[in-house]
Design a protein around this motif. Structure first.
Motif, mmCIF file in Angstrom:
data_model
loop_
_atom_site.group_PDB
_atom_site.id
_atom_site.type_symbol
_atom_site.label_atom_id
_atom_site.label_comp_id
_atom_site.label_asym_id
_atom_site.label_seq_id
_atom_site.Cartn_x
_atom_site.Cartn_y
_atom_site.Cartn_z
ATOM 1 N N LEU A 246 1.954 -56.111 -49.268
ATOM 2 C CA LEU A 246 3.003 -55.263 -49.719
ATOM 3 C C LEU A 246 3.130 -55.650 -51.319
ATOM 4 O O LEU A 246 4.536 -55.144 -52.346
ATOM 5 C CB LEU A 246 3.922 -55.512 -49.213
ATOM 6 C CG LEU A 246 4.154 -54.733 -47.401
ATOM 7 C CD1 LEU A 246 5.352 -54.848 -47.350
ATOM 8 C CD2 LEU A 246 3.737 -53.101 -47.420
ATOM 9 N N ALA B 79 3.890 -55.230 -55.124
ATOM 10 C CA ALA B 79 3.185 -54.783 -55.591
ATOM 11 C C ALA B 79 2.093 -54.702 -57.592
ATOM 12 O O ALA B 79 2.995 -55.828 -57.609
ATOM 13 C CB ALA B 79 4.300 -54.197 -55.889
ATOM 14 N N GLU C 65 -2.956 -48.763 -51.027
ATOM 15 C CA GLU C 65 -2.134 -47.646 -49.582
ATOM 16 C C GLU C 65 -2.673 -48.332 -48.768
ATOM 17 O O GLU C 65 -3.600 -49.817 -48.109
ATOM 18 C CB GLU C 65 -3.393 -47.111 -49.329
ATOM 19 C CG GLU C 65 -3.342 -45.839 -48.155
ATOM 20 C CD GLU C 65 -4.135 -45.127 -48.074
ATOM 21 O OE1 GLU C 65 -3.980 -44.090 -46.683
ATOM 22 O OE2 GLU C 65 -5.026 -44.885 -48.135
ATOM 23 N N LEU D 147 1.600 -49.012 -42.533
ATOM 24 C CA LEU D 147 2.837 -49.393 -42.191
ATOM 25 C C LEU D 147 2.984 -49.414 -40.657
ATOM 26 O O LEU D 147 3.024 -50.518 -40.209
ATOM 27 C CB LEU D 147 3.975 -49.265 -43.187
ATOM 28 C CG LEU D 147 4.400 -48.629 -44.408
ATOM 29 C CD1 LEU D 147 5.392 -47.399 -44.822
ATOM 30 C CD2 LEU D 147 4.588 -50.378 -45.010
ATOM 31 N N VAL E 87 1.512 -45.960 -47.041
ATOM 32 C CA VAL E 87 2.119 -45.550 -48.501
ATOM 33 C C VAL E 87 1.275 -46.110 -49.089
ATOM 34 O O VAL E 87 0.609 -47.063 -48.760
ATOM 35 C CB VAL E 87 3.558 -45.550 -48.073
ATOM 36 C CG1 VAL E 87 3.298 -47.055 -47.978
ATOM 37 C CG2 VAL E 87 4.640 -45.184 -49.296
ATOM 38 N N VAL F 68 1.820 -47.950 -52.441
ATOM 39 C CA VAL F 68 2.228 -48.872 -52.935
ATOM 40 C C VAL F 68 1.941 -49.378 -54.401
ATOM 41 O O VAL F 68 0.609 -50.120 -54.597
ATOM 42 C CB VAL F 68 2.714 -50.015 -52.270
ATOM 43 C CG1 VAL F 68 3.608 -51.381 -52.844
ATOM 44 C CG2 VAL F 68 3.475 -49.719 -50.996
ATOM 45 N N TRP G 73 7.482 -46.351 -54.014
ATOM 46 C CA TRP G 73 6.728 -45.733 -52.558
ATOM 47 C C TRP G 73 6.349 -44.203 -52.555
ATOM 48 O O TRP G 73 7.196 -43.856 -52.576
ATOM 49 C CB TRP G 73 7.057 -46.253 -51.588
ATOM 50 C CG TRP G 73 7.272 -47.855 -51.104
ATOM 51 C CD1 TRP G 73 6.609 -49.128 -52.034
ATOM 52 C CD2 TRP G 73 7.722 -49.156 -49.615
ATOM 53 N NE1 TRP G 73 6.769 -50.171 -51.261
ATOM 54 C CE2 TRP G 73 7.128 -49.541 -49.943
ATOM 55 C CE3 TRP G 73 8.265 -48.237 -48.619
ATOM 56 C CZ2 TRP G 73 8.042 -51.076 -48.879
ATOM 57 C CZ3 TRP G 73 8.525 -49.361 -47.595
ATOM 58 C CH2 TRP G 73 8.155 -50.422 -47.761
ATOM 59 N N ARG G 74 4.932 -44.151 -52.631
ATOM 60 C CA ARG G 74 5.047 -42.475 -53.012
ATOM 61 C C ARG G 74 3.693 -41.983 -52.043
ATOM 62 O O ARG G 74 2.879 -42.827 -51.116
ATOM 63 C CB ARG G 74 4.619 -42.412 -54.383
ATOM 64 C CG ARG G 74 3.284 -43.006 -54.606
ATOM 65 C CD ARG G 74 3.486 -42.288 -56.239
ATOM 66 N NE ARG G 74 2.554 -43.354 -57.043
ATOM 67 C CZ ARG G 74 1.128 -43.147 -56.841
ATOM 68 N NH1 ARG G 74 0.536 -42.178 -56.056
ATOM 69 N NH2 ARG G 74 0.380 -43.841 -57.893
ATOM 70 N N TRP H 261 3.045 -40.115 -49.439
ATOM 71 C CA TRP H 261 2.847 -41.119 -47.929
ATOM 72 C C TRP H 261 2.293 -39.898 -46.785
ATOM 73 O O TRP H 261 2.180 -38.829 -46.544
ATOM 74 C CB TRP H 261 4.206 -40.991 -46.630
ATOM 75 C CG TRP H 261 5.353 -41.253 -47.617
ATOM 76 C CD1 TRP H 261 5.872 -40.647 -48.412
ATOM 77 C CD2 TRP H 261 6.364 -42.964 -46.744
ATOM 78 N NE1 TRP H 261 7.466 -41.851 -48.686
ATOM 79 C CE2 TRP H 261 7.623 -43.107 -47.782
ATOM 80 C CE3 TRP H 261 6.093 -43.334 -46.212
ATOM 81 C CZ2 TRP H 261 7.965 -44.207 -48.234
ATOM 82 C CZ3 TRP H 261 6.175 -44.675 -45.752
ATOM 83 C CH2 TRP H 261 7.624 -45.248 -46.785
ATOM 84 N N TYR I 21 9.943 -43.149 -53.425
ATOM 85 C CA TYR I 21 11.466 -43.725 -53.119
ATOM 86 C C TYR I 21 11.212 -45.367 -54.152
ATOM 87 O O TYR I 21 9.704 -45.855 -54.237
ATOM 88 C CB TYR I 21 11.443 -45.312 -51.963
ATOM 89 C CG TYR I 21 11.901 -44.303 -50.902
ATOM 90 C CD1 TYR I 21 13.124 -43.821 -51.138
ATOM 91 C CD2 TYR I 21 11.162 -43.824 -49.518
ATOM 92 C CE1 TYR I 21 13.202 -43.175 -49.221
ATOM 93 C CE2 TYR I 21 11.596 -43.540 -48.288
ATOM 94 C CZ TYR I 21 13.314 -43.100 -48.676
ATOM 95 O OH TYR I 21 13.643 -42.315 -47.343
ATOM 96 N N TYR J 187 12.733 -55.506 -55.193
ATOM 97 C CA TYR J 187 12.103 -55.470 -54.344
ATOM 98 C C TYR J 187 11.317 -56.848 -53.627
ATOM 99 O O TYR J 187 10.957 -57.345 -53.457
ATOM 100 C CB TYR J 187 10.722 -55.225 -54.200
ATOM 101 C CG TYR J 187 9.413 -54.271 -54.074
ATOM 102 C CD1 TYR J 187 9.739 -53.458 -52.628
ATOM 103 C CD2 TYR J 187 8.836 -55.289 -54.135
ATOM 104 C CE1 TYR J 187 8.158 -52.728 -51.868
ATOM 105 C CE2 TYR J 187 7.450 -54.578 -53.327
ATOM 106 C CZ TYR J 187 7.303 -53.654 -52.368
ATOM 107 O OH TYR J 187 6.325 -53.526 -51.668
#
Length: 615
Positions: free
Chosen positions: A433, A435, A441, A444, A459, A461, A470-471, A473, A491, A498
């Protein structure tokens, strides 16, 4: 007792006994009006014709082909000016029966086809459904009637559906039709036709008796072993017993409150095809009753475990999404926090003696640690993204999960609903997670039954300047209840916030236990020193705890010649090994360090167990 009109013998135009009349007669013959033990086998005339020779018999159609064939056969009958439009439903029913008799399709395909047929004349379609439910002599046309009433049925249809559902082969589709009309009737039917376990039979008889005292006593006596039921079984038991009705009134047996709470906890579990607590219509009322009344009772370990489990789910789990009144959920959490952190309740678990069994020590530590993290260590003003590691009551044997709340809403149950978030080892310890400028990819969550069956939630990241995005999905198009899944937006999170939240999640302690801590430390050591296994032509697959014995650490690894030289061929020979490390009482850091030393000095194939491989 059934309505008088339900007892009239109904026959089709062909003078064959209808399935409803057949089931009604069998039920009336049961001694002392009891429910049957299982479903009734359908009469011979209800089965598909078997007079064709093997060479003449049509092969069954595949599901999609079967649905299309049923559409073609039925669509003209349900769209004006077809026979059902203002005409005699009996005439249309005969046409339906003869058309389906020629199709090699299953009842499941018939029900699926009717579920999405366009119905231009709903009153006529409802009349046809009712006629078929009461008069159909065969399984195929009965499926049509049931599926129509699943869409258009009314309370008056419940007695007929309930009786017809006792015929083997029709139960599942009838339960689906009954659930929106009468959840208790649907649950009782399901229990009746799936009562192989003796305890389940006892419960079904008690619930069907209509005596609230018998139903409450059966739940309290627990003949089934409610602590072992699945989430879907827990909801069925609550519906069949009319649990909310049993809890209404001024005084409730404290044992029933605990049992009701445990059923709710079971319904929040994720080891099923859908989140059952969101399907339980009385969930809000039962939550309120259990929490408010148990808060007035003296503390016990079992009561504390139930209340803490409910609090964890109200805070960040599926129960967060129930149709609460404004402020109701927060008020319940405040009440639970005040109770569980009070001196009398907080001191309840104590510290288990070191000689106690690991499961006793684990539960005591969970009661202390989970309450502390939930009510004392939680951020006062969480940012847009909140990450929580949630370990459940050890007796529940639920997986430890990583939960994500975005703008205060739990992401995984709302957008996916087929399984919990992945473990913290998978998502947090791995660093997946984190970034960077390179899009990554990340999966989750995965369906309880595996991604290949019901999908996963994924998602992309990526870090873009001072934001983490986060895009893109990926998830199933529909939720488990069949409704369209929400369209997830892009998001954007403040990068500093973050990173801080991710660091908080990674550094959170207290949710684990010695065997799992050992596995996490072992995994971290192998990530830092991959040569420890590579020198033996091996690579790690998983380090954690045994799924059947959570107090034993395991290391799974792959052996393939050539790994050390970087020349291993994926098509070449390979073997899987598992190394089990039972808890010997030593500190996790000592155990993990000793395991890493042994891997450095001895070929693990000499002391690990081979669990299969390629030819």
């Amino acid at each position: 007792m059934s309505a008088p009109e339900e007892r009239r013998p109904l026959t089709s135009r062909t003078s064959l006994l209808s399935l409803h009349a057949y089931a009604r007669a069998r039920l009336d013959a049961e001694p002392e009006g009891r429910l049957p033990e299982g479903c009734y086998p359908p009469p011979e005339h209800a089965l598909p014709p078997d007079d064709a020779g093997p060479s003449d018999r049509a092969a069954p159609l595949r599901h999609r082909e079967a649905v299309d064939a049923v559409h073609e056969a039925l669509d003209p009958l349900l769209v004006p000016p077809g026979p059902a439009s203002g005409g005699d439903p009996g005439t249309t029913a005969e046409v339906v029966r003869h058309r389906l008799a020629r199709l090699p399709v299953s009842g499941r395909s018939v029900a699926s086809a009717v579920a999405d047929l366009p119905l231009a004349d709903e009153p006529a379609a409802r009349a046809l459904g009712r006629h078929l439910v009461r008069t159909a002599p065969d399984l195929a046309s009965a499926h049509v009637g049931i599926a129509l009433l699943a869409r258009l049925g009314e309370p008056a249809d419940v007695p007929y559906l309930r009786v017809l559902g006792l015929v083997q082969g029709l139960t599942r589709v009838v339960v689906r039709a009954l659930e929106p009309l009468d959840a208790r009737a649907a649950a009782l039917l399901h229990l009746t036709c799936h009562s192989e376990r003796p305890g389940l039979r006892v419960l079904a008889d008690a619930f069907a008796s209509g005596d609230p005292r018998a139903a409450a006593a059966a739940l309290i006596d627990d003949p089934l072993g409610i602590d072992t039921v699945s989430p879907s079984q827990a909801r069925l038991l609550a519906d069949a017993a009319d649990l909310a009705g049993l809890l209404r009134g001024g005084r409730t047996d404290p044992r029933l409150l605990v049992r009701a709470g445990r059923l709710l906890v079971r319904m929040t579990g994720q080891r099923d095809y859908r989140t059952e607590v969101l399907r339980y219509r009385d969930a809000v009322e039962v939550f309120e009753t259990v929490v408010r009344r148990t808060c007035g009772l003296p503390p016990t370990v079992e009561r504390a475990a139930v209340l803490l489990s409910l609090a964890l789910d109200l805070d960040s789990g599926p129960s967060h999404l129930l149709p609460w009144r404004e402020g109701q959920r927060e008020q319940l959490l405040d009440a639970l926090g005040a109770l569980l952190t009070s001196p009398e309740w907080a001191a309840l678990p104590g510290r288990a003696d070191a000689s106690a069994p690991p499961e006793v020590r684990h539960r005591a530590a969970w009661l202390r640690g989970a309450a502390e993290r939930l009510f004392a260590s939680r951020p006062v003003s969480p940012g847009r993204l909140r990450i929580e590691v949630v370990a459940h009551d050890p007796v529940e044997r639920e997986p430890v999960e990583t939960r994500f709340l975005i703008d205060g809403r739990p992401l995984v149950p709302e957008a996916f609903g087929r399984g919990p978030g992945h473990s913290p080892e998978y998502l947090l310890d791995s660093g997946d997670l984190a970034a960077t400028g390179e899009p990554r990819e990340v999966q989750l969550a995965e369906a309880w039954c595996t991604e290949g069956c019901c999908g996963a939630l994924g998602v992309i990241v990526v870090r873009e300047g001072d934001e983490v995005v986060w895009r893109d999905w990926s998830h199933p198009a529909r939720l488990p209840d069949g409704s369209p899944a929400p369209s997830l937006p892009v998001y954007r999170f403040d990068a500093a916030a973050y990173d801080a939240e991710l660091a908080r999640g990674v550094g959170e302690e207290g949710w684990s236990w010695p065997a799992r801590d050992t596995g996490r430390l072992l995994a971290a050591g192998l990530r830092a020193r991959p040569e420890l296994l590579a020198r033996w032509d091996a690579r790690p697959l998983h380090a954690g705890v045994d799924t059947r014995d959570p107090y034993t650490t395991v290391l799974w690894f792959l052996y393939r010649p050539g790994i050390f030289e970087g020349e291993d061929d994926e098509r070449g020979p390979w073997l899987h090994f598992v190394w089990r490390l039972p808890d010997d009482g030593a500190e996790p850091r000592e155990r993990a360090a000793a395991a890493l030393r042994r891997l450095a000095e001895e070929d693990p194939r000499g002391y690990a167990e081979c669990r299969g491989g390629g030819r």
